[in-house]
Design a protein around this motif. Structure first.
Motif, mmCIF file in Angstrom:
data_model
loop_
_atom_site.group_PDB
_atom_site.id
_atom_site.type_symbol
_atom_site.label_atom_id
_atom_site.label_comp_id
_atom_site.label_asym_id
_atom_site.label_seq_id
_atom_site.Cartn_x
_atom_site.Cartn_y
_atom_site.Cartn_z
ATOM 1 N N ALA A 1 -12.271 -2.614 12.450
ATOM 2 C CA ALA A 1 -11.044 -2.992 11.737
ATOM 3 C C ALA A 1 -11.205 -4.350 11.074
ATOM 4 C CB ALA A 1 -9.862 -3.017 12.708
ATOM 5 N N PRO A 2 -10.722 -4.506 9.830
ATOM 6 C CA PRO A 2 -10.916 -5.773 9.115
ATOM 7 C C PRO A 2 -10.104 -6.930 9.680
ATOM 8 C CG PRO A 2 -9.553 -4.272 7.832
ATOM 9 C CD PRO A 2 -10.059 -3.490 8.997
ATOM 10 N N ASP A 3 -8.959 -6.653 10.301
ATOM 11 C CA ASP A 3 -8.108 -7.727 10.828
ATOM 12 C C ASP A 3 -7.618 -7.340 12.223
ATOM 13 O OD1 ASP A 3 -6.609 -9.958 11.167
ATOM 14 O OD2 ASP A 3 -5.285 -9.647 9.442
ATOM 15 N N PRO A 4 -8.501 -7.344 13.229
ATOM 16 C CA PRO A 4 -8.108 -6.849 14.560
ATOM 17 C C PRO A 4 -7.078 -7.723 15.249
ATOM 18 C CG PRO A 4 -10.295 -7.838 14.645
ATOM 19 C CD PRO A 4 -9.907 -7.791 13.196
ATOM 20 N N GLY B 1 6.227 -2.059 9.488
ATOM 21 C CA GLY B 1 6.967 -3.170 8.903
ATOM 22 C C GLY B 1 6.529 -4.505 9.453
ATOM 23 N N GLY B 2 6.279 -4.573 10.763
ATOM 24 C CA GLY B 2 5.821 -5.816 11.366
ATOM 25 C C GLY B 2 4.435 -6.203 10.907
ATOM 26 N N TYR B 3 3.553 -5.225 10.730
ATOM 27 C CA TYR B 3 2.207 -5.534 10.249
ATOM 28 C C TYR B 3 2.257 -6.120 8.836
ATOM 29 C CZ TYR B 3 -2.805 -4.972 9.535
ATOM 30 O OH TYR B 3 -4.140 -5.217 9.295
ATOM 31 N N TRP B 4 3.105 -5.521 7.998
ATOM 32 C CA TRP B 4 3.256 -6.062 6.630
ATOM 33 C C TRP B 4 3.889 -7.446 6.657
ATOM 34 C CZ3 TRP B 4 7.865 -7.376 4.239
ATOM 35 C CH2 TRP B 4 7.764 -7.729 2.890
ATOM 36 N N LEU B 5 4.873 -7.646 7.531
ATOM 37 C CA LEU B 5 5.573 -8.934 7.583
ATOM 38 C C LEU B 5 4.634 -10.038 8.054
ATOM 39 C CD1 LEU B 5 8.295 -10.376 7.289
ATOM 40 C CD2 LEU B 5 8.774 -9.811 9.681
#
Length: 471
Positions: A371-374, A423-427
Motif C-alpha cells: 500500500a502506498p500510504d499504510p 470519507g475519513g480516508y479522504w478527509l
C-alpha cells in the motif's frame, strides 16, 4: 410420488426464493430452447446457460434440504433410503433426461458430453448445498482457471474431441456425490453443542436448521475445533484458579468473560487471526499479479471482517437465555440492574478485540499489496473500527431479535461504516492528520460512544430474560 411431493414442499418451505428463481430460469431456458428448435441457432447458448444456472440453483436447494431430512430419526422410517433413491431418480428424469430429449430432437452434437455435463452441474449444486464449506474448497480452482484463460480454452477444445471426457465427468460426478451424500447417510450421535458466542466461524455455515440435525464438520474443522476447545478450557481453568486464590471484582469479571466468550482469550484470538492470515495470503499470492482494486480497500475489508462478529452476539444471547439463569444465581446480584451491567461490561471486551483484529488484518493486507500510504490506512482503520465496534455492539445488544430486523441493522452498520471509512480516508488525506484526523475522531468516536452509553443505559434498565427462544 407422495414422498417426492412432500420433499418438494419441504424444499419450498426452506428455500422459497431459490425454488422460484430456479424454475423461472428453467422456463426461460425452455422458451429459448423452443426458439432453437425453430431454427433460431443463435439462442442455443442462451438456453444452455440459463438451464445450467437453474440446474445449479435447484440442486443447491436440494442439497440444503437433504441436510435437514437426513437426521438420525428419519432412518427409522420404513424404506427411507429407497424413498430417497426414488426421489433422486425423479430428479434426474426431470433435470437431465428431459433436456437431453430436447437436445436429441434438435440434433445437438456431443450428446454423451451434454448428459455428463448436466449430471456434473447437478452434483456440484448438491455438494455445495450439503456441504457449504465445499464452496471454500472450490473457489481456489476457479481462481486458478481465471488465471490461465488461454490454457483453459485449449484444454476445453481438446476435451470436446476426446472420447474419454464423458467418462472423466462421470467419475468427477460420482466423487462429488460420494463426498456430499455419504456423510448424510451415516447415523451418528449428535455432538455437543458449541457456545452460541464461540466466534470460531467453523460451524456458522453448519448451523442446525432442524431439531436434531447433526453438526457436520470435516477432519480439518474438527481438529481446529478441538484446538479451540482446549484453549478455552485452559483459559477458564486459569481464570477460575486466579479467582479462587484471590477473589476480586476484576477477576470475577474475567471469569464471567471466559464463560460468555470462551474463544476470546489471547491464544484463541491469535489462532483465529493466523487462520484468516493463511487464507488471505493464499488469495493475494494467486491474484497479486492481477491487482484490480485499490489498496485502500484493504482497510475497509478488514473493518467489515472485524465487525462481522457482532450479529452473532444478538443471536447467541437469545439462544443462551436459559443458561444465563445459572449465571444469575451464581453471581447473586443485589439488583437486576447490577446483573445487567455485569453482562454489558463483560461484552464490552469485544470492542478492543474487534479493533485489534481490524488493525492486524489491515497491516497484513497493506504489506501484501504494498500500500502506498499504510499509516493513513492504519490511522483511519483504528478510529473507524473503534467507533463501528461500539455502535455495532450497542445496536446488536438491544436491537431486534427477528431475522429481518437484525439483517436491516447489520446492513445499516456495514454500509455506514464503509461510508465513514472512505470519507475519513479522504478527509485525512485532504486536511492532514491534525485537522482531518481530529474531525474524524471527534465525529466517529463521539457517535460510537454516545450510541454505546445510550444502549447500555437501556440494557441495564431492562429486566433479565431467561425464557427459551421460540424455535
Amino acid at each position: 410420488m407422495n414422498v417426492a411431493w412432500q420433499l418438494w414442499r419441504q424444499l419450498f418451505r426452506r428455500t422459497p426464493l431459490l425454488v422460484v428463481m430456479a424454475n423461472l430460469l428453467r422456463i426461460a431456458a425452455l422458451y429459448f430452447a423452443i426458439e432453437w428448435l425453430r431454427a433460431e441457432h443463435d439462442v442455443m447458448v442462451v438456453a444452455a446457460s440459463l438451464f445450467g444456472v437453474s440446474t445449479w440453483m435447484w440442486h443447491v436447494g436440494q442439497g440444503y434440504n437433504l441436510r435437514g431430512v437426513c437426521v438420525p430419526e428419519s432412518f427409522l422410517l420404513p424404506r427411507f433410503r429407497r424413498r430417497l433413491l426414488e426421489y433422486g431418480a425423479i430428479d434426474v428424469a426431470s433435470w437431465v433426461l428431459a433436456p437431453l430429449i430436447i437436445a436429441v430432437v434438435g440434433g445437438f452434437p456431443h450428446l454423451p458430453l451434454v448428459a455428463c455435463s448436466l449430471l456434473l452441474v447437478a452434483a456440484l449444486g448438491v455438494m455445495m448445498g450439503c456441504n457449504p464449506r465445499s464452496g471454500i474448497l472450490l473457489w481456489p480452482i476457479f481462481i486458478v482457471l481465471g488465471w490461465m484463460p488461454a490454457l483453459v480454452s485449449t484444454f476445453m477444445k481438446e476435451a470436446l474431441r476426446s472420447p474419454l471426457t464423458p467418462w472423466l465427468l462421470l467419475a468427477i460426478t460420482a466423487l462429488m456425490l460420494r463426498f456430499s451424500i455419504a456423510p448424510l447417510l451415516r447415523i451418528e450421535d449428535r455432538e455437543t453443542d458449541a457456545s452460541p458466542l464461540e466466534s470460531t466461524s467453523l460451524g456458522r455455515t453448519q448451523a442446525r436448521n432442524a431439531p436434531g440435525e447433526p453438526r457436520r464438520m470435516g477432519v480439518f474443522g474438527k481438529r481446529i475445533a478441538a484446538m479451540y476447545e482446549y484453549l478455552s478450557q485452559r483459559a477458564l481453568r486459569r481464570a477460575l484458579a486466579a479467582y479462587l486464590q484471590r477473589p476480586s471484582l476484576q477477576r470475577r469479571m474475567l471469569l464471567v468473560r471466559r464463560l460468555l466468550l470462551p474463544n476470546d482469550n489471547p491464544e484463541a484470538i491469535a489462532l483465529r487471526i493466523a487462520l484468516v492470515a493463511v487464507i488471505v495470503f493464499f488469495y493475494f499470492f494467486v491474484l497479486m499479479h492481477r491487482q484490480h482494486f485499490q489498496p485502500v480497500a484493504i482497510g475497509a475489508y478488514a473493518i467489515m471482517l472485524s465487525i462481522s462478529r457482532f450479529p452473532q452476539l444478538n443471536v447467541g444471547m437469545v439462544r443462551m437465555r436459559p443458561n444465563m439463569a445459572d449465571l444469575y444465581l451464581t453471581l447473586a446480584p443485589e439488583t437486576r440492574a447490577e446483573y445487567q451491567r455485569i453482562i454489558s461490561d463483560a461484552l464490552l471486551v469485544l470492542v478492543p478485540i474487534s479493533v485489534l483484529t481490524a488493525l492486524v488484518y489491515t497491516v497484513f493486507g497493506a504489506v501484501l499489496v504494498h500500500a502506498p500510504d499504510p499509516w493513513r490506512m492504519l490511522f483511519v482503520a483504528a478510529v473507524v473500527s473503534l467507533a463501528a465496534s461500539l455502535a455495532a455492539l450497542a445496536l446488536h445488544l438491544i436491537g431486534p431479535e427477528g431475522t429481518t430486523g437484525r439483517t436491516i441493522v447489520n446492513l445499516v452498520v456495514v454500509f455506514g461504516t464503509m461510508g465513514v471509512y472512505w470519507g475519513g480516508y479522504w478527509l485525512v488525506g485532504t486536511a492532514g492528520y491534525a485537522l482531518g484526523g481530529g474531525v474524524l475522531a471527534l465525529v466517529a468516536l463521539g457517535f460510537g460512544a454516545g450510541v454505546w452509553f445510550a444502549a447500555q443505559r437501556e440494557y441495564v434498565s431492562r429486566a433479565p430474560r431467561f425464557d427459551a427462544p421460540i424455535a
